[in-house]
Design a protein around this motif. Sequence first.
Motif, mmCIF file in Angstrom:
data_model
loop_
_atom_site.group_PDB
_atom_site.id
_atom_site.type_symbol
_atom_site.label_atom_id
_atom_site.label_comp_id
_atom_site.label_asym_id
_atom_site.label_seq_id
_atom_site.Cartn_x
_atom_site.Cartn_y
_atom_site.Cartn_z
ATOM 1 N N LEU A 167 27.949 -29.319 92.889
ATOM 2 C CA LEU A 167 26.982 -29.099 91.814
ATOM 3 C C LEU A 167 26.152 -27.840 92.045
ATOM 4 O O LEU A 167 25.883 -27.082 91.111
ATOM 5 C CB LEU A 167 26.068 -30.319 91.664
ATOM 6 N N VAL A 168 25.748 -27.607 93.288
ATOM 7 C CA VAL A 168 24.997 -26.385 93.594
ATOM 8 C C VAL A 168 25.887 -25.167 93.382
ATOM 9 O O VAL A 168 25.448 -24.155 92.828
ATOM 10 C CB VAL A 168 24.442 -26.437 95.035
ATOM 11 N N PHE A 173 28.371 -24.928 91.297
ATOM 12 C CA PHE A 173 28.560 -24.782 89.847
ATOM 13 C C PHE A 173 27.324 -24.145 89.203
ATOM 14 O O PHE A 173 27.441 -23.255 88.367
ATOM 15 C CB PHE A 173 28.842 -26.150 89.221
ATOM 16 N N MET A 174 26.134 -24.583 89.601
ATOM 17 C CA MET A 174 24.904 -24.060 89.000
ATOM 18 C C MET A 174 24.598 -22.643 89.448
ATOM 19 O O MET A 174 23.757 -21.973 88.849
ATOM 20 C CB MET A 174 23.720 -24.966 89.346
ATOM 21 N N ASP A 175 25.259 -22.165 90.492
ATOM 22 C CA ASP A 175 25.036 -20.791 90.950
ATOM 23 C C ASP A 175 25.453 -19.790 89.885
ATOM 24 O O ASP A 175 24.956 -18.673 89.867
ATOM 25 C CB ASP A 175 25.805 -20.549 92.250
ATOM 26 N N LEU A 202 24.638 -19.856 86.845
ATOM 27 C CA LEU A 202 23.512 -19.636 85.940
ATOM 28 C C LEU A 202 22.489 -18.757 86.656
ATOM 29 O O LEU A 202 22.034 -19.077 87.744
ATOM 30 C CB LEU A 202 22.882 -20.977 85.539
ATOM 31 N N LEU A 229 18.965 -19.848 88.628
ATOM 32 C CA LEU A 229 18.588 -21.266 88.576
ATOM 33 C C LEU A 229 18.564 -21.892 89.968
ATOM 34 O O LEU A 229 17.544 -22.463 90.375
ATOM 35 C CB LEU A 229 19.542 -22.048 87.672
ATOM 36 N N VAL A 230 19.631 -21.767 90.708
ATOM 37 C CA VAL A 230 19.697 -22.396 92.032
ATOM 38 C C VAL A 230 18.733 -21.715 92.992
ATOM 39 O O VAL A 230 18.007 -22.381 93.737
ATOM 40 C CB VAL A 230 21.132 -22.358 92.591
ATOM 41 N N CYS A 256 15.104 -22.807 92.125
ATOM 42 C CA CYS A 256 14.848 -24.203 92.500
ATOM 43 C C CYS A 256 14.781 -24.368 94.008
ATOM 44 O O CYS A 256 13.928 -25.098 94.530
ATOM 45 C CB CYS A 256 15.935 -25.109 91.922
ATOM 46 N N SER A 268 26.183 -21.954 98.764
ATOM 47 C CA SER A 268 25.915 -23.279 98.208
ATOM 48 C C SER A 268 26.079 -24.368 99.249
ATOM 49 O O SER A 268 25.352 -25.351 99.250
ATOM 50 C CB SER A 268 26.819 -23.559 97.015
#
Length: 85
Positions: free
Chosen positions: A25-26, A28-30, A32, A35-36, A39, A82
């Motif tokens: 998930l981390v 995948f969100m990289d 964007l 975002l990672v 956060c 990640s």
Amino acid sequence: IYENHYITIISLIAFAFVITAIINLVNFMDGLDGLVGGCMVLCFLNLSITNDINLFLIVGSLFGFLIWNWHPATIFMGDVGSTFL
């Protein structure tokens, strides 16, 4: 630890599944922009204030990474970043 070894084996399999899911998930969100990194800056900043001041090194590294990862992103964490976070 437990009398029943099946509970231990099932718990370890579930733990490995959850850790693998979080890493994916981390990763995948990289994709964007920011975002990672943003956060994780907040998470590690909180941890460094409450627990260990040495985690400020990771916060500084993430700020340096965010400069290049903000919109439009020129670099991404990839699998190694990640997995580390």
